[in-house]
Structure formats: structure tokens, C-alpha cells
Design an enzyme around this catalytic site. Structure first.
Site: not given
Length: 330
Positions: A226, A245-247
Site C-alpha cells: 500500500w 487493499h485500500d479501505l
């Protein structure tokens, strides 16, 4: 500073970065003169727009494939005042057009959200950028800024400690500045790998592919995928990065496409194939969808569905039931 953006339905957006005009103004496209020139630079559209807040007008201009920032008080026609922003390494107009054509949800976001503007800083080396990223990991921005300022105060230059200087700094001094033991090890490993040439200079990074940069940088202690993805987007302006994977990207995707659950990383990766070769710009609009929805909405979005685990649970339940039935028959 004001950024002009020409959207696919021929509307202009002016974004105010500072002062009492902070926010966005949406203005229909007037009959601007085409193919004009400012300082010898060809301009696609040029004209005057009257703003609602201050008693003045602003000259706005968009070069094909490149944004030009400018703010002129009414009556001042000195074109030397134009402030050209650093060019992106890809054609933003082509990127937005491609995404709008292939994805109607992004086409809608283009009309509603702030335009793509990663504010790339080409003056910061990869070492300096990653050093700052490590300082900011897992703590609030305000606390991180305070700690990072203390770290810079330890340097003779008053800026980020150079790699050799970082290696010579005592652990006790760095702990006193507010760094954890893990972050100290990460920063020293970053410094050593920069000296060894594993972490490239800015000029070298520009020549390396995304894959090569990921492979090199994740070898540094404390640097994950990330962090490298954010480096690729906000320091190098790479056009085709998708942080699966970034919220914010995952929740923004759920908002944009009306889903109750976040996507699994593999699901988002597969979905994002339609956005190639401009997945960075698509990610930007997923972030904007997340911001626009607000926390009251995004907090209701559930974690990804774990299909495989549910299937295993169902099978185990069926097996246990069948075993009980067999035992009764016996």
C-alpha cells in the site's frame, strides 16, 4: 489557485484551493474562442467566468492534455501571471474520456466530484517520501507531523536526515523524538538500502516500471504494497495503479455501485480490468465517492463476503448432520 477541468459533457469546473472560495464552482461552457494561445502555448478553450463570491472575474484556460492554473483579477491581462502546474506523465483528458466511456458510474462521478489532481511533488526523493511515510504509519496526522518535525530537527540541514546521517543517529534520540522501535529499524533499513542503491533516486525511479519499483521498495523493512502504491500515485503520477487493499477505494466502490459489502481484493482487481490503463484515475474517483457519501453511509458498508469460508461451514454442517443420521440408523 484555481484548476480548470473540461468534463465530457462540456462543463467547466473551477476548484478553489485557498481563500474564501474554497470549494467548487460548476459553470456551463460559454462560447469560448478555440485554439487560442497564451504565452505561445495553444489553449483549447479560453474565456472569462464571473464568480459568485468575489467581485471579480477569472480567466481560465485548458490546454489539450495539460491543465494550466491561473487566476486573473478582472482587467489585468498580463499573461505572464499564469502558473503552469507540473505536467502529468499521461494524458488526463484521454484518461477521463476512456473511463467515462467504459464505465457510466465513473462518468457520473466525473460530473459530481473534484477532478483528478494528485498534487505531485517532484522535489522529494523516494528516500524522503518513504521516510515520511514510515513516520506517519498507524498514528494520527497531527501526531505524526510533530514527530517528523522532531526528526528533521535532529539533522544538521534542518530537513529530513540524509541516509548516512540517519544511520548515525542514536536510537535513544529517535525514541525521544517519538518513534517506536519498529519505526526506527524501518528508517535505518531504508537509509541502508538507499545507500546500497536498492531504493532508487527520483531520476532512476522515473525509468523503472511499477513492478520493479514494488519489488525493490517492499524489500525495505516496514514498507508494504500500500505504501508503495501511494508512492507511485502521489510521487510519480503513475496512471495504472489500483490499491486493492485500500479501505477508501473499497468502500468508495461499494458506494458507487450500490453494494452493501466491500469487494474482496481479488474481486476488485478483476473488476478494475475495465479501467486499464488508467486505474489510478478510477481509484481517485472511488476515493471521491467515499468522501461524498460520508461516514454515516460508509460505516454501514459490511466487510467482504467470504464465500469459500461459508461454503466450508455449510459442508461441515451437512457432514455433521449426515453423521448423526448414520449413528441413529446403526
Amino acid at each position: 489557485m484555481y484548476t480548470l477541468f473540461s468534463s465530457v459533457d462540456s462543463h467547466f469546473m473551477i476548484r478553489a484551493y485557498s481563500g474564501f472560495m474554497r470549494g467548487a464552482l460548476y459553470c456551463p461552457l460559454p462560447a469560448f474562442s478555440r485554439e487560442s494561445q497564451v504565452c505561445g502555448v495553444p489553449i483549447h478553450y479560453v474565456g472569462w467566468l464571473q464568480s459568485a463570491a468575489p467581485a471579480c472575474s477569472f480567466l481560465v484556460a485548458l490546454r489539450i492534455g495539460r491543465v494550466i492554473n491561473s487566476c486573473y483579477p478582472h482587467g489585468n491581462h498580463d499573461v505572464s501571471m499564469i502558473n503552469k502546474s507540473p505536467a502529468l506523465p499521461f494524458d488526463l483528458v484521454a484518461a477521463v474520456t476512456h473511463l467515462s466511456n467504459c464505465d457510466p458510474y465513473i462518468a457520473r462521478l466525473v460530473q459530481e466530484a473534484v477532478p483528478f489532481d494528485p498534487n505531485i511533488d517532484h522535489t522529494q526523493s523516494p528516500y524522503e517520501s518513504l521516510l515520511e511515510s514510515i513516520a506517519y504509519q498507524s498514528i494520527s496526522g497531527k501526531a505524526a507531523a510533530t514527530i517528523y518535525a522532531r526528526i528533521k530537527a535532529l539533522s544538521a540541514s534542518g530537513g529530513p536526515p540524509a541516509p548516512q546521517e540517519m544511520l548515525q543517529l542514536k536510537t535513544k534520540a529517535l525514541r525521544k523524538a517519538g518513534l517506536s522501535g519498529a519505526k526506527i529499524l524501518a528508517m535505518k533499513d531504508l537509509a541502508q538500502k538507499t545507500i546500497d542503491g536498492i531504493v532508487p533516486t527520483h531520476e532512476e525511479a522515473l525509468k523503472l516500471s511499477d513492478e520493479e519499483l514494488v519489488e525493490r521498495l517492499i524489500s525495505v523493512r516496514g514498507i508494504g504494497a500500500w505504501t508503495v502504491e501511494m508512492f507511485l500515485i502521489f510521487r510519480l503520477g503513475r496512471p495504472d495503479v489500483l490499491p486493492i487493499h485500500d479501505l477508501g477505494v473499497k468502500k468508495g466502490w461499494s458506494v458507487a455501485y450500490g453494494k452493501k459489502h466491500m469487494p474482496r481484493p481479488k474481486e476488485l482487481l478483476a473488476f478494475g480490468e475495465r479501467w486499464r490503463p488508467y486505474r489510478t484515475v478510477a481509484s481517485w474517483y472511488m476515493w471521491r465517492a467515499f468522501e461524498k457519501a460520508g461516514y454515516a453511509t460508509t460505516n454501514k458498508i459490511r466487510p467482504p463476503k467470504l464465500k469459500h469460508q461459508r461454503t466450508k461451514v455449510k459442508r461441515s454442517n451437512l457432514n455433521s448432520k449426515s453423521k448423526r443420521k448414520r449413528s441413529r440408523v446403526r
